[in-house]
Design an enzyme around this catalytic site. Structure first.
Site, PDB file in Angstrom:
ATOM      1  N   CYS A  99       0.977  -1.232   0.068  1.00 20.53           N
ATOM      2  CA  CYS A  99       0.078   0.022   0.188  1.00 20.53           C
ATOM      3  C   CYS A  99       0.777   1.177  -0.059  1.00 20.53           C
ATOM      4  O   CYS A  99       1.714   1.339   1.127  1.00 20.53           O
ATOM      5  CB  CYS A  99      -0.897  -0.074   1.143  1.00 20.53           C
ATOM      6  SG  CYS A  99      -1.933   1.594   1.362  1.00 20.53           S
ATOM      7  N   CYS A 244      -4.906   6.000  -3.766  1.00 17.04           N
ATOM      8  CA  CYS A 244      -4.346   4.605  -3.522  1.00 17.04           C
ATOM      9  C   CYS A 244      -3.005   4.652  -4.113  1.00 17.04           C
ATOM     10  O   CYS A 244      -2.982   5.100  -5.313  1.00 17.04           O
ATOM     11  CB  CYS A 244      -5.249   3.767  -4.260  1.00 17.04           C
ATOM     12  SG  CYS A 244      -4.474   1.962  -4.497  1.00 17.04           S
TER      13      CYS A 244
END
Length: 305
Positions: A99, A244
């Site tokens: 991430c 993201c």
């Protein structure tokens, strides 16, 4: 293998809340790996009514401690036992490999909490070691770059969203993506796109799902970046998020590839803010902000119904 104790029902659980361009996380400092980070616990923490509310959970522990506790079967490539390891869980409790926004928040926390005393260090992840650089920080804000590793483009696939069907590039950034650059798409039309119906991928191509990015075409820029674009993202295990990090890298790489370039600097605006992605011949770097907005402790028994 050392047994992990379920401390959450009997004791207070310390946490920090942070976000990277409004992709938000509950950070759980757990250096000795005492918290049993179950699917139910992660879901409760991320629930915006029942718990704190977040897109995911970042456990802070050393890689060696996670191996000793059986959370990791082995050290991922390039990760040392003493490295601080981002044990990342999506909001639905599933484990994710990487991430990009989470790494920035994780690195900011490690630096602000004094776990590291240098501005450059390595963060462990299931996708391997990631080098980070803290350009500036205090207890609330930071400007962080993350070396995201090699980006692999794997060819086209399609996704159904609402009544539309979009063709994109399959991209691997340590986790799977389908990055769709839509010809003629304006920022206004992108903002109006309905993502509440979910993203319907080809299960044969993405058996474990993928993140999906919808991107406006690149526009030449005359500042510190070569191009600019706008993006929205649907994250597996979460739904639409405000940003993201791996998706931004995937989108920039796919967009550059679409105009015949292997590298370049792309400034991308997402609903949660703006970042800069530098795509090189061998790797990509993601630079953007981090904010640590709160810290506290959940009351003992908070997660019991």
């Amino acid at each position: 293998m050392r047994k992990i104790t379920d401390m959450t029902a009997a004791t207070a659980l310390s946490f920090v809340k942070g976000h990277g361009t409004e992709n938000d996380f509950v950070v759980i400092p757990d250096p000795n790996v005492q918290v049993d980070l179950t699917v139910d616990l992660v879901r409760a923490l991320c629930d915006r009514q029942r718990g704190i509310g977040a897109d995911g959970v970042l456990r802070v522990a050393t890689a060696g401690a996670l191996v000793d506790a059986g959370v990791l079967d082995a050290l991922p490539e390039g990760v040392a036992p003493t490295d601080w390891f981002m044990d990342y869980r999506n909001g639905d409790g599933s484990i994710a490999e990487m991430c990009g926004n989470g790494v920035r928040v994780f690195a900011h926390y490690c630096r602000a909490a004094g776990l590291v005393d240098t501005d450059t260090f390595s963060v462990g992840s299931r996708a391997g070691s990631r080098s980070v650089a803290i350009h500036s920080f205090d207890q609330v804000t930071a400007d962080v770059s993350v070396a995201m590793g090699r980006v692999r483009l794997d060819g086209p696939s399609a996704v159904g969203i609402a009544r539309g069907r979009y063709i994109g590039e399959r991209v691997d950034v340590g986790n799977p993506h389908l990055a769709c650059v839509v010809d003629g798409l304006t920022p206004e039309a992108l903002a109006a796109l309905d993502l509440t119906t979910g993203a319907h991928l080809d299960a044969d191509v993405f058996p474990n799902g993928a993140n999906v990015e919808i991107l406006t075409p690149l526009r030449p820029a005359d500042s510190d970046v070569d191009f600019t674009a706008h993006m929205r993202v649907f994250e597996r295990g979460v739904g639409e998020t405000r940003s993201c990090g791996t998706g931004l890298v995937a989108a920039a790489s796919a967009a550059l590839h679409g105009i015949g370039r292997d590298n370049g600097v792309v400034g991308i605006t997402i609903p949660g803010g703006s970042v800069v992605v530098t795509v090189g011949d061998d790797a990509a770097v993601l630079r953007g902000p981090s904010r640590l907005v709160a810290h506290g402790a959940l009351n003992a028994g908070w997660d019991l119904r």
